[in-house]
Design a protein around this motif. Structure first.
Motif, PDB file in Angstrom:
ATOM      1  N   ARG A  55      46.584  35.345  -4.820  1.00  0.00           N
ATOM      2  CA  ARG A  55      45.828  34.996  -6.001  1.00  0.00           C
ATOM      3  C   ARG A  55      44.637  35.044  -5.854  1.00  0.00           C
ATOM      4  O   ARG A  55      43.605  34.857  -7.043  1.00  0.00           O
ATOM      5  CB  ARG A  55      46.565  33.756  -7.195  1.00  0.00           C
ATOM      6  CG  ARG A  55      48.207  33.532  -7.281  1.00  0.00           C
ATOM      7  CD  ARG A  55      48.140  32.166  -7.598  1.00  0.00           C
ATOM      8  NE  ARG A  55      48.795  31.448  -6.498  1.00  0.00           N
ATOM      9  CZ  ARG A  55      48.533  30.092  -6.783  1.00  0.00           C
ATOM     10  NH1 ARG A  55      48.154  29.183  -7.955  1.00  0.00           N
ATOM     11  NH2 ARG A  55      48.909  29.543  -5.935  1.00  0.00           N
ATOM     12  N   LEU A  56      43.674  34.300  -4.815  1.00  0.00           N
ATOM     13  CA  LEU A  56      42.872  34.360  -4.837  1.00  0.00           C
ATOM     14  C   LEU A  56      42.184  36.228  -5.207  1.00  0.00           C
ATOM     15  O   LEU A  56      40.707  35.797  -5.173  1.00  0.00           O
ATOM     16  CB  LEU A  56      41.770  33.745  -3.439  1.00  0.00           C
ATOM     17  CG  LEU A  56      40.981  33.743  -3.102  1.00  0.00           C
ATOM     18  CD1 LEU A  56      39.861  32.594  -3.782  1.00  0.00           C
ATOM     19  CD2 LEU A  56      40.318  33.124  -1.762  1.00  0.00           C
ATOM     20  N   GLU A  57      42.298  36.231  -4.402  1.00  0.00           N
ATOM     21  CA  GLU A  57      42.350  38.043  -4.274  1.00  0.00           C
ATOM     22  C   GLU A  57      42.256  38.462  -5.826  1.00  0.00           C
ATOM     23  O   GLU A  57      41.327  39.912  -5.818  1.00  0.00           O
ATOM     24  CB  GLU A  57      42.552  38.965  -3.921  1.00  0.00           C
ATOM     25  CG  GLU A  57      42.170  40.118  -3.511  1.00  0.00           C
ATOM     26  CD  GLU A  57      42.616  40.688  -1.913  1.00  0.00           C
ATOM     27  OE1 GLU A  57      42.039  40.583  -0.628  1.00  0.00           O
ATOM     28  OE2 GLU A  57      44.563  41.865  -1.846  1.00  0.00           O
ATOM     29  N   ARG A  58      43.459  38.350  -6.536  1.00  0.00           N
ATOM     30  CA  ARG A  58      43.128  39.316  -7.911  1.00  0.00           C
ATOM     31  C   ARG A  58      42.803  38.688  -8.867  1.00  0.00           C
ATOM     32  O   ARG A  58      42.186  38.274 -10.023  1.00  0.00           O
ATOM     33  CB  ARG A  58      44.690  38.825  -8.325  1.00  0.00           C
ATOM     34  CG  ARG A  58      45.249  40.044  -7.316  1.00  0.00           C
ATOM     35  CD  ARG A  58      47.114  40.303  -8.195  1.00  0.00           C
ATOM     36  NE  ARG A  58      47.702  38.600  -8.852  1.00  0.00           N
ATOM     37  CZ  ARG A  58      48.378  38.010  -8.020  1.00  0.00           C
ATOM     38  NH1 ARG A  58      49.069  38.909  -6.418  1.00  0.00           N
ATOM     39  NH2 ARG A  58      49.839  37.118  -7.843  1.00  0.00           N
ATOM     40  N   GLY A  59      41.419  37.161  -8.206  1.00  0.00           N
ATOM     41  CA  GLY A  59      40.748  36.344  -9.352  1.00  0.00           C
ATOM     42  C   GLY A  59      41.756  35.467  -9.933  1.00  0.00           C
ATOM     43  O   GLY A  59      41.057  34.608 -11.180  1.00  0.00           O
ATOM     44  N   LEU A  60      42.580  34.471  -9.367  1.00  0.00           N
ATOM     45  CA  LEU A  60      43.461  33.746 -10.847  1.00  0.00           C
ATOM     46  C   LEU A  60      43.518  33.144 -10.756  1.00  0.00           C
ATOM     47  O   LEU A  60      44.108  30.878 -10.808  1.00  0.00           O
ATOM     48  CB  LEU A  60      45.000  33.954 -10.398  1.00  0.00           C
ATOM     49  CG  LEU A  60      45.215  35.990 -10.764  1.00  0.00           C
ATOM     50  CD1 LEU A  60      46.907  36.065 -10.502  1.00  0.00           C
ATOM     51  CD2 LEU A  60      44.865  35.849 -11.967  1.00  0.00           C
ATOM     52  N   LEU A  61      42.338  32.850  -9.603  1.00  0.00           N
ATOM     53  CA  LEU A  61      42.144  30.700  -8.579  1.00  0.00           C
ATOM     54  C   LEU A  61      40.375  30.327  -9.502  1.00  0.00           C
ATOM     55  O   LEU A  61      39.958  31.115  -9.731  1.00  0.00           O
ATOM     56  CB  LEU A  61      42.548  30.477  -7.944  1.00  0.00           C
ATOM     57  CG  LEU A  61      43.427  30.359  -6.330  1.00  0.00           C
ATOM     58  CD1 LEU A  61      43.496  30.879  -4.990  1.00  0.00           C
ATOM     59  CD2 LEU A  61      45.006  29.453  -7.882  1.00  0.00           C
ATOM     60  N   PRO A  62      40.369  28.979  -9.888  1.00  0.00           N
ATOM     61  CA  PRO A  62      39.510  28.788 -10.685  1.00  0.00           C
ATOM     62  C   PRO A  62      37.724  28.673  -9.036  1.00  0.00           C
ATOM     63  O   PRO A  62      37.931  27.456  -8.699  1.00  0.00           O
ATOM     64  CB  PRO A  62      39.354  27.404 -10.795  1.00  0.00           C
ATOM     65  CG  PRO A  62      40.547  26.849  -9.961  1.00  0.00           C
ATOM     66  CD  PRO A  62      41.329  28.181 -10.309  1.00  0.00           C
ATOM     67  N   ALA A  63      37.766  29.963  -8.116  1.00  0.00           N
ATOM     68  CA  ALA A  63      37.571  29.480  -7.357  1.00  0.00           C
ATOM     69  C   ALA A  63      35.826  30.783  -6.949  1.00  0.00           C
ATOM     70  O   ALA A  63      36.448  32.071  -7.995  1.00  0.00           O
ATOM     71  CB  ALA A  63      38.385  30.187  -6.206  1.00  0.00           C
ATOM     72  N   ALA A  64      34.561  30.534  -6.326  1.00  0.00           N
ATOM     73  CA  ALA A  64      33.549  30.934  -6.755  1.00  0.00           C
ATOM     74  C   ALA A  64      33.511  31.914  -5.843  1.00  0.00           C
ATOM     75  O   ALA A  64      32.518  32.457  -4.977  1.00  0.00           O
ATOM     76  CB  ALA A  64      32.780  30.427  -6.907  1.00  0.00           C
ATOM     77  N   TYR A  65      34.653  31.979  -4.870  1.00  0.00           N
ATOM     78  CA  TYR A  65      34.120  32.580  -3.276  1.00  0.00           C
ATOM     79  C   TYR A  65      35.673  33.581  -3.049  1.00  0.00           C
ATOM     80  O   TYR A  65      36.354  33.853  -4.056  1.00  0.00           O
ATOM     81  CB  TYR A  65      34.793  31.921  -2.775  1.00  0.00           C
ATOM     82  CG  TYR A  65      35.449  31.201  -2.120  1.00  0.00           C
ATOM     83  CD1 TYR A  65      36.939  31.027  -1.842  1.00  0.00           C
ATOM     84  CD2 TYR A  65      35.630  29.355  -2.469  1.00  0.00           C
ATOM     85  CE1 TYR A  65      38.060  30.527  -1.506  1.00  0.00           C
ATOM     86  CE2 TYR A  65      36.373  28.326  -2.574  1.00  0.00           C
ATOM     87  CZ  TYR A  65      37.914  28.973  -2.558  1.00  0.00           C
ATOM     88  OH  TYR A  65      38.543  27.881  -2.178  1.00  0.00           O
ATOM     89  N   SER A  66      35.205  35.274  -2.421  1.00  0.00           N
ATOM     90  CA  SER A  66      36.478  35.026  -1.992  1.00  0.00           C
ATOM     91  C   SER A  66      37.426  35.475  -0.644  1.00  0.00           C
ATOM     92  O   SER A  66      37.313  34.119  -0.878  1.00  0.00           O
ATOM     93  CB  SER A  66      35.489  36.733  -1.527  1.00  0.00           C
ATOM     94  OG  SER A  66      34.772  36.742  -0.473  1.00  0.00           O
ATOM     95  N   TYR A 107      33.334  22.884  -1.206  1.00  0.00           N
ATOM     96  CA  TYR A 107      34.437  22.540  -0.987  1.00  0.00           C
ATOM     97  C   TYR A 107      34.549  20.865  -1.359  1.00  0.00           C
ATOM     98  O   TYR A 107      33.189  20.068  -0.483  1.00  0.00           O
ATOM     99  CB  TYR A 107      35.925  22.618  -0.849  1.00  0.00           C
ATOM    100  CG  TYR A 107      36.023  21.809   0.559  1.00  0.00           C
ATOM    101  CD1 TYR A 107      36.578  20.210   0.736  1.00  0.00           C
ATOM    102  CD2 TYR A 107      35.642  22.844   1.702  1.00  0.00           C
ATOM    103  CE1 TYR A 107      36.671  19.981   1.242  1.00  0.00           C
ATOM    104  CE2 TYR A 107      36.130  22.097   3.117  1.00  0.00           C
ATOM    105  CZ  TYR A 107      36.713  20.818   2.769  1.00  0.00           C
ATOM    106  OH  TYR A 107      37.283  20.005   4.070  1.00  0.00           O
ATOM    107  N   GLU A 108      34.927  20.340  -2.458  1.00  0.00           N
ATOM    108  CA  GLU A 108      34.812  18.137  -2.656  1.00  0.00           C
ATOM    109  C   GLU A 108      35.483  17.773  -2.405  1.00  0.00           C
ATOM    110  O   GLU A 108      36.754  18.170  -2.603  1.00  0.00           O
ATOM    111  CB  GLU A 108      35.027  18.785  -4.369  1.00  0.00           C
ATOM    112  CG  GLU A 108      33.969  16.976  -4.864  1.00  0.00           C
ATOM    113  CD  GLU A 108      33.833  17.299  -5.802  1.00  0.00           C
ATOM    114  OE1 GLU A 108      34.807  17.209  -6.917  1.00  0.00           O
ATOM    115  OE2 GLU A 108      32.706  16.569  -6.400  1.00  0.00           O
TER     116      GLU A 108
END
Length: 469
Positions: free
Chosen positions: A309-320, A331-332
């Motif tokens: 999901r991170l690779e497909r841009g499905l998570l609210p994350a600003a990193y690859s 991270y917080e």
């Protein structure tokens, strides 16, 4: 009539909800009818925590408070819609029912899918009646939830919904309660407790299904399981489970003993792989064998899902994915307490309050209770700080399709650190939430220890009888 011993909002003065048709209110934001602050027993010892609220999608209820069996919301009608029964149990403590938009409320997602949502409070390990006597020890939390389900079924004619299809929901200690609701429906061993709690004995407390999140179950063997999982980690953070500490030689030896005993326990269960039917057993002290391989596969499945999901841009994350694996992100996280060693704050924040907290300190149930009308709710939020991500490449492998975690001990030491001391549930100091949950009127903290024989054997092996715990 229901005697009131506390100044708290209660919508019903009798057990018949047909008397409350004019008490329903409509919430335009959530598109639902609300019947809140319902006392579910005439024998409430702690009325504040023995209440529930019912939230019904608009279509299922008429404006006069009567059910509309033909009203439709998506795939359901007012006669066929299942009922989500979410208990708010946490840390085995007394807990209130929730409210729309309040803490620990997940009403919106269920209402959006057309389901009826009930949120239920309960007594807990620290509950006291008006005379100061303990009234919340096990199995009272479960008994309260069963009492509430029977109350709702008693009032089925006044409510929309298919009350043969109640879905229990809970997490952590609430997950344990949801598990128990799923397997103890109408079990006669609870009848005496239910009668004392004022339950409708001619109704059923069986549920159709149970959603179970992070359940705390099999407490008899929980200390063994925890040490098997976290044996490699010799430090724990400051948390509701106890202060930060580094293991003494006695606790290190006890941890090793319990870890081996867990492997023996697993091997005696006769578990089988859900797909292949292969026996799930542990070898070499617990770090090899089909059971170990199956656990590592499950952890790999979870990591695969996250990284995909991170690779497909499905998570609210600003990193690859590459940045994540290399630790090139921040991270917080909750900030360490001022006087605690920073390196010991490595696991997640707990939910409960320390059992040895001063009496004047309000419990979690009080802190999570709805304030009076006009008073804003002050949510408990720990001080947060930004932290640098850690390099994960020595234990987490990603080939673009599948994630693999190399071994459990490295995963524990580099990522999922120990939060609880040894022993973790039935504590050596007998002051855990579980110890309090299984206490009695005579002994506030107690348990049925599974590891005490191991304690003695370890102490006999160590110089000086084991020294300090």
């Amino acid at each position: 009539m229901i005697p009131m011993t506390q100044e708290i909002p209660v919508v019903n003065r009798i057990t018949e909800l047909s008397d409350c048709r004019d008490k329903w209110t409509f919430d335009a934001q959530y598109g639902c009818w609300c019947l809140e602050d319902v006392l579910y027993t005439q024998k409430a010892d702690v009325p504040k925590f023995q209440r529930l609220s019912i939230f019904v999608p608009e279509a299922y209820l008429n404006a006069d408070g009567t059910p509309n069996p033909l009203g439709r919301c998506g795939r359901y009608t007012g006669a066929t819609v299942p009922v989500v029964f979410e208990n708010n149990s946490a840390g085995y403590m007394q807990m209130p029912h929730t409210w729309l938009g309040g803490p620990r409320s997940y009403a919106e997602q269920y209402l959006r899918h057309g389901l009826i949502y009930v949120t239920c409070g309960c007594r807990g390990r620290e509950s006291r009646d008006a005379q100061g006597q303990p009234v919340g020890k096990a199995p009272i939390t479960l008994v309260d939830l069963k009492t509430a389900i029977r109350f709702l079924r008693h009032n089925r004619a006044a409510l929309p919904g298919d009350w043969s299809r109640i879905i229990s929901v809970g997490w952590s200690a609430g997950g344990a309660m949801s598990s128990l609701l799923g397997v103890t429906g109408d079990y006669p061993a609870y009848d005496g407790y239910l009668e004392a709690a004022g339950a409708f004995m001619d109704e059923s407390d069986a549920v159709f299904a149970a959603q179970i999140y992070c359940p705390i179950i099999d407490l008899e063997h929980a200390d063994l399981a925890y040490e098997w999982m976290f044996h490699a980690d010799k430090t724990c953070e400051d948390s509701p489970a106890g202060p930060a500490e580094t293991m003494t030689p006695f606790k290190e030896a006890l941890s090793a003993e319990l870890s081996v005993r867990y492997a023996d326990y697993v091997n005696a269960l006769g578990l089988r792989h859900p797909r292949t039917g292969e026996p799930l057993t542990l070898y070499d002290g617990g770090r090899s064998g089909p059971f170990y391989d199956y656990l590592m596969d499950c952890l790999g499945d979870s990591a695969t899902d996250y990284l995909s999901r991170l690779e497909r841009g499905l998570l609210p994350a600003a990193y690859s994915v590459k940045d994540y694996l290399c630790g090139r992100y921040t991270y917080e996280a909750p900030a360490p307490k001022p006087n605690a060693p920073k390196e010991l704050h490595h696991a997640g924040p707990g939910i409960g309050l320390a059992p040895d907290a001063p009496a004047r300190r309000p419990g979690l149930g009080e802190l999570m209770s709805r304030p009076p009308k006009g008073v804003p709710f002050r949510e408990m939020k720990p001080e947060m700080e930004r932290r640098q991500g850690a390099d994960k490449r020595d234990w987490l492998i990603w080939d673009g399709q599948r994630a693999t975690i190399t071994d459990l001990d490295t995963y524990v030491l580099k990522h999922r650190r120990r939060m609880k001391p040894c022993t973790s549930f039935d504590k050596l100091t007998c002051d855990s939430g579980e110890n309090e949950e299984f206490g009695t009127a005579q002994a506030d903290f107690a348990f049925q220890p599974h590891h005490r024989g191991g304690d003695r054997r370890v102490a006999q092996r160590l110089p000086g009888g084991g020294g300090a715990l």
